[in-house]
Write a protein that holds these residues in place. Structure first.
Motif, PDB file in Angstrom:
ATOM      1  N   GLY A  43       0.808  -1.211   0.000  1.00 45.00           N
ATOM      2  CA  GLY A  43       0.000   0.000   0.000  1.00 45.00           C
ATOM      3  C   GLY A  43       0.839   1.257   0.000  1.00 45.00           C
ATOM      4  N   ARG A  44       0.200   2.353  -0.389  1.00 45.04           N
ATOM      5  CA  ARG A  44       0.853   3.669  -0.372  1.00 45.04           C
ATOM      6  C   ARG A  44      -0.128   4.682   0.173  1.00 45.04           C
ATOM      7  NH1 ARG A  44       3.079   6.178  -5.914  1.00 45.04           N
ATOM      8  NH2 ARG A  44       0.848   6.239  -6.426  1.00 45.04           N
ATOM      9  N   ILE A  45       0.349   5.569   1.056  1.00 48.15           N
ATOM     10  CA  ILE A  45      -0.488   6.646   1.571  1.00 48.15           C
ATOM     11  C   ILE A  45       0.121   7.995   1.220  1.00 48.15           C
ATOM     12  CG2 ILE A  45      -1.415   5.275   3.471  1.00 48.15           C
ATOM     13  CD1 ILE A  45       0.442   6.749   5.375  1.00 48.15           C
ATOM     14  N   THR A  46      -0.765   8.970   1.048  1.00 46.73           N
ATOM     15  CA  THR A  46      -0.383  10.373   0.887  1.00 46.73           C
ATOM     16  C   THR A  46      -1.249  11.169   1.842  1.00 46.73           C
ATOM     17  OG1 THR A  46       0.069  10.014  -1.455  1.00 46.73           O
ATOM     18  CG2 THR A  46      -0.164  12.294  -0.728  1.00 46.73           C
ATOM     19  N   SER A  47      -0.640  12.092   2.583  1.00 47.06           N
ATOM     20  CA  SER A  47      -1.436  12.829   3.562  1.00 47.06           C
ATOM     21  C   SER A  47      -0.690  14.038   4.087  1.00 47.06           C
ATOM     22  CB  SER A  47      -1.781  11.922   4.755  1.00 47.06           C
ATOM     23  OG  SER A  47      -2.586  12.603   5.691  1.00 47.06           O
ATOM     24  N   SER A  48      -1.445  15.046   4.492  1.00 46.06           N
ATOM     25  CA  SER A  48      -0.915  16.076   5.377  1.00 46.06           C
ATOM     26  C   SER A  48      -0.624  15.450   6.735  1.00 46.06           C
ATOM     27  CB  SER A  48      -1.949  17.189   5.547  1.00 46.06           C
ATOM     28  OG  SER A  48      -1.611  18.021   6.646  1.00 46.06           O
ATOM     29  N   LEU A  49       0.324  16.004   7.456  1.00 46.73           N
ATOM     30  CA  LEU A  49       0.608  15.541   8.815  1.00 46.73           C
ATOM     31  C   LEU A  49      -0.434  16.038   9.808  1.00 46.73           C
ATOM     32  CD1 LEU A  49       4.493  16.005   8.982  1.00 46.73           C
ATOM     33  CD2 LEU A  49       3.179  13.924   8.480  1.00 46.73           C
ATOM     34  N   HIS A  50      -1.387  16.865   9.352  1.00 43.66           N
ATOM     35  CA  HIS A  50      -2.369  17.476  10.248  1.00 43.66           C
ATOM     36  C   HIS A  50      -3.796  17.074   9.890  1.00 43.66           C
ATOM     37  CE1 HIS A  50       0.788  19.877  12.129  1.00 43.66           C
ATOM     38  NE2 HIS A  50       1.307  19.862  10.916  1.00 43.66           N
ATOM     39  N   THR A  51      -3.935  15.889   9.315  1.00 39.98           N
ATOM     40  CA  THR A  51      -5.246  15.321   9.034  1.00 39.98           C
ATOM     41  C   THR A  51      -5.570  14.285  10.100  1.00 39.98           C
ATOM     42  OG1 THR A  51      -5.096  15.675   6.645  1.00 39.98           O
ATOM     43  CG2 THR A  51      -6.570  13.929   7.384  1.00 39.98           C
ATOM     44  N   GLY A  52      -6.824  14.285  10.552  1.00 38.44           N
ATOM     45  CA  GLY A  52      -7.223  13.301  11.555  1.00 38.44           C
ATOM     46  C   GLY A  52      -6.603  13.575  12.916  1.00 38.44           C
ATOM     47  N   THR A  53      -6.353  12.522  13.658  1.00 40.36           N
ATOM     48  CA  THR A  53      -5.801  12.641  15.010  1.00 40.36           C
ATOM     49  C   THR A  53      -4.285  12.794  14.914  1.00 40.36           C
ATOM     50  OG1 THR A  53      -7.588  11.192  15.752  1.00 40.36           O
ATOM     51  CG2 THR A  53      -5.763  11.558  17.281  1.00 40.36           C
ATOM     52  N   HIS A  54      -3.762  13.889  15.455  1.00 38.47           N
ATOM     53  CA  HIS A  54      -2.351  14.204  15.250  1.00 38.47           C
ATOM     54  C   HIS A  54      -1.814  15.102  16.358  1.00 38.47           C
ATOM     55  CE1 HIS A  54      -4.476  17.695  13.596  1.00 38.47           C
ATOM     56  NE2 HIS A  54      -3.380  18.387  13.884  1.00 38.47           N
ATOM     57  N   ILE A  55      -0.500  15.165  16.447  1.00 38.05           N
ATOM     58  CA  ILE A  55       0.135  16.145  17.334  1.00 38.05           C
ATOM     59  C   ILE A  55       0.741  17.258  16.484  1.00 38.05           C
ATOM     60  CG2 ILE A  55       0.596  14.435  19.142  1.00 38.05           C
ATOM     61  CD1 ILE A  55       3.662  15.682  17.547  1.00 38.05           C
ATOM     62  N   ASP A  56       0.804  18.439  17.078  1.00 34.17           N
ATOM     63  CA  ASP A  56       1.538  19.558  16.485  1.00 34.17           C
ATOM     64  C   ASP A  56       2.887  19.660  17.170  1.00 34.17           C
ATOM     65  OD1 ASP A  56      -0.627  20.228  14.942  1.00 34.17           O
ATOM     66  OD2 ASP A  56      -1.121  22.060  16.051  1.00 34.17           O
ATOM     67  N   ALA A  57       3.962  19.605  16.412  1.00 32.93           N
ATOM     68  CA  ALA A  57       5.261  19.988  16.956  1.00 32.93           C
ATOM     69  C   ALA A  57       5.361  21.508  16.890  1.00 32.93           C
ATOM     70  CB  ALA A  57       6.384  19.342  16.156  1.00 32.93           C
ATOM     71  N   PRO A  58       6.096  22.133  17.805  1.00 34.17           N
ATOM     72  CA  PRO A  58       6.207  23.598  17.768  1.00 34.17           C
ATOM     73  C   PRO A  58       6.693  24.159  16.432  1.00 34.17           C
ATOM     74  CG  PRO A  58       6.930  22.796  19.894  1.00 34.17           C
ATOM     75  CD  PRO A  58       6.682  21.572  19.037  1.00 34.17           C
ATOM     76  N   LEU A 191       1.216   8.171  20.648  1.00 28.83           N
ATOM     77  CA  LEU A 191       2.594   8.330  20.186  1.00 28.83           C
ATOM     78  C   LEU A 191       2.672   8.819  18.742  1.00 28.83           C
ATOM     79  CD1 LEU A 191       4.210   5.153  21.750  1.00 28.83           C
ATOM     80  CD2 LEU A 191       4.549   7.529  22.450  1.00 28.83           C
ATOM     81  N   PRO A 192       3.477   9.869  18.514  1.00 28.78           N
ATOM     82  CA  PRO A 192       3.731  10.309  17.135  1.00 28.78           C
ATOM     83  C   PRO A 192       4.709   9.370  16.437  1.00 28.78           C
ATOM     84  CG  PRO A 192       4.999  11.640  18.672  1.00 28.78           C
ATOM     85  CD  PRO A 192       4.138  10.725  19.508  1.00 28.78           C
ATOM     86  N   LEU A 193       4.674   9.383  15.114  1.00 26.47           N
ATOM     87  CA  LEU A 193       5.650   8.638  14.333  1.00 26.47           C
ATOM     88  C   LEU A 193       6.985   9.382  14.354  1.00 26.47           C
ATOM     89  CD1 LEU A 193       3.402   7.827  11.240  1.00 26.47           C
ATOM     90  CD2 LEU A 193       3.892   6.348  13.202  1.00 26.47           C
ATOM     91  N   PRO A 194       8.101   8.668  14.263  1.00 27.64           N
ATOM     92  CA  PRO A 194       9.417   9.330  14.297  1.00 27.64           C
ATOM     93  C   PRO A 194       9.761   9.928  12.930  1.00 27.64           C
ATOM     94  CG  PRO A 194       9.721   6.958  14.138  1.00 27.64           C
ATOM     95  CD  PRO A 194       8.238   7.191  14.260  1.00 27.64           C
ATOM     96  N   ILE A 195       9.100  11.028  12.591  1.00 29.86           N
ATOM     97  CA  ILE A 195       9.260  11.648  11.277  1.00 29.86           C
ATOM     98  C   ILE A 195      10.387  12.671  11.321  1.00 29.86           C
ATOM     99  CG2 ILE A 195       8.126  13.006   9.481  1.00 29.86           C
ATOM    100  CD1 ILE A 195       5.454  11.878  10.502  1.00 29.86           C
ATOM    101  N   GLN A 196      11.445  12.416  10.588  1.00 23.95           N
ATOM    102  CA  GLN A 196      12.578  13.340  10.543  1.00 23.95           C
ATOM    103  C   GLN A 196      12.104  14.714  10.061  1.00 23.95           C
ATOM    104  OE1 GLN A 196      15.976  12.381  11.221  1.00 23.95           O
ATOM    105  NE2 GLN A 196      16.299  14.581  11.248  1.00 23.95           N
ATOM    106  N   ASP A 197      12.377  15.747  10.865  1.00 20.68           N
ATOM    107  CA  ASP A 197      12.038  17.144  10.544  1.00 20.68           C
ATOM    108  C   ASP A 197      10.538  17.417  10.521  1.00 20.68           C
ATOM    109  OD1 ASP A 197      14.735  17.811  10.291  1.00 20.68           O
ATOM    110  OD2 ASP A 197      14.772  17.319   8.163  1.00 20.68           O
ATOM    111  N   GLY A 198       9.720  16.486  11.017  1.00 20.53           N
ATOM    112  CA  GLY A 198       8.279  16.663  10.950  1.00 20.53           C
ATOM    113  C   GLY A 198       7.771  17.822  11.789  1.00 20.53           C
TER     114      GLY A 198
END
Length: 218
Positions: A43-58, A191-198
């Motif tokens: 599978g492949r996903i495409t998404s904003s990091l701010h769709t659905g349930t998410h955390i905001d990094a500063p 828990l957030p995903l470990p997204i480099q520079d996210g």
């Protein structure tokens, strides 16, 4: 929710999940089938990091802010208090004081609606006043969670509540689902995903009721 059991309070990531206008919608597709590969579906996903349930990094709202990998994962694990503010359109210090939150409360989750996960992006959301940030910080709060797409008005460019929460050391969890969650004390994992520079990350947020004495030594 069975006593002691975990309950998912996340939005389901599906192709029709509401997303911020003009932002990248969530899509999933089976990019390669088992018939194509001879062994597996991929599978492949495409998404904003701010769709659905998410955390905001500063870094989401300030260029010199922490990014996802800079954040302590312990922020997103531990005791949390759900309070029901669904009868109010303005969430200010006076309102929060009425819930008599105890000093030492680390995570506050605001239930603003009794509805299921949204099927359309809202046109308006309750106002969370920026001055709640120093009040909550004074109690020891390190995480504020909401069942809203933002802690600021949807048209805001200043993002005053985002900035005030950050200034007071309070991190942000958005897009939760509390439809059949009763107010009270819970254990939270988001828990957030470990997204480099996210600048943010989707999370799988779950809660379970806390028994008397649980979480006191966190």
């Amino acid at each position: 929710m069975e006593k002691g059991g975990w309950k998912d309070i996340s939005q389901v990531l599906q192709n029709d999940i509401p997303h911020w206008p003009n932002d990248t919608p969530f899509t999933y597709e089976t990019r390669f089938t088992k018939e194509q590969t001879g062994s597996v579906n991929v599978g492949r996903i495409t998404s904003s990091l701010h769709t659905g349930t998410h955390i905001d990094a500063p870094y989401h709202f300030t260029n010199d802010g922490e990014r996802v990998l800079d954040l302590d994962i312990n922020l997103f694990i531990g005791p949390a208090k759900v309070i029901d503010v669904s009868l109010f359109d303005c969430l200010d210090v006076e309102l929060l004081r009425s819930f008599q939150l105890e000093r030492g409360t680390k995570r506050v989750l605001l239930k603003t609606t009794s509805e299921d996960a949204p099927t359309t992006f809202p046109k308006q959301i309750p106002l969370i006043k920026p001055e709640v940030a120093p009040y909550l910080a004074g109690l020891g709060v390190i995480l504020l969670g909401v069942d809203l797409p933002s802690v600021d008005p949807l048209t805001s460019k200043e993002l005053l509540t985002h900035h005030e929460l950050n200034k007071n050391g309070i991190h942000i969890l958005e897009g939760l689902v509390f439809a059949d969650v009763v107010p009270g004390d819970y254990e939270l994992i988001a828990l957030p995903l470990p997204i480099q520079d996210g600048d943010g990350s989707p999370v799988r947020a779950v809660i379970r009721p806390l028994g008397k004495g649980d979480g006191e030594n966190e």
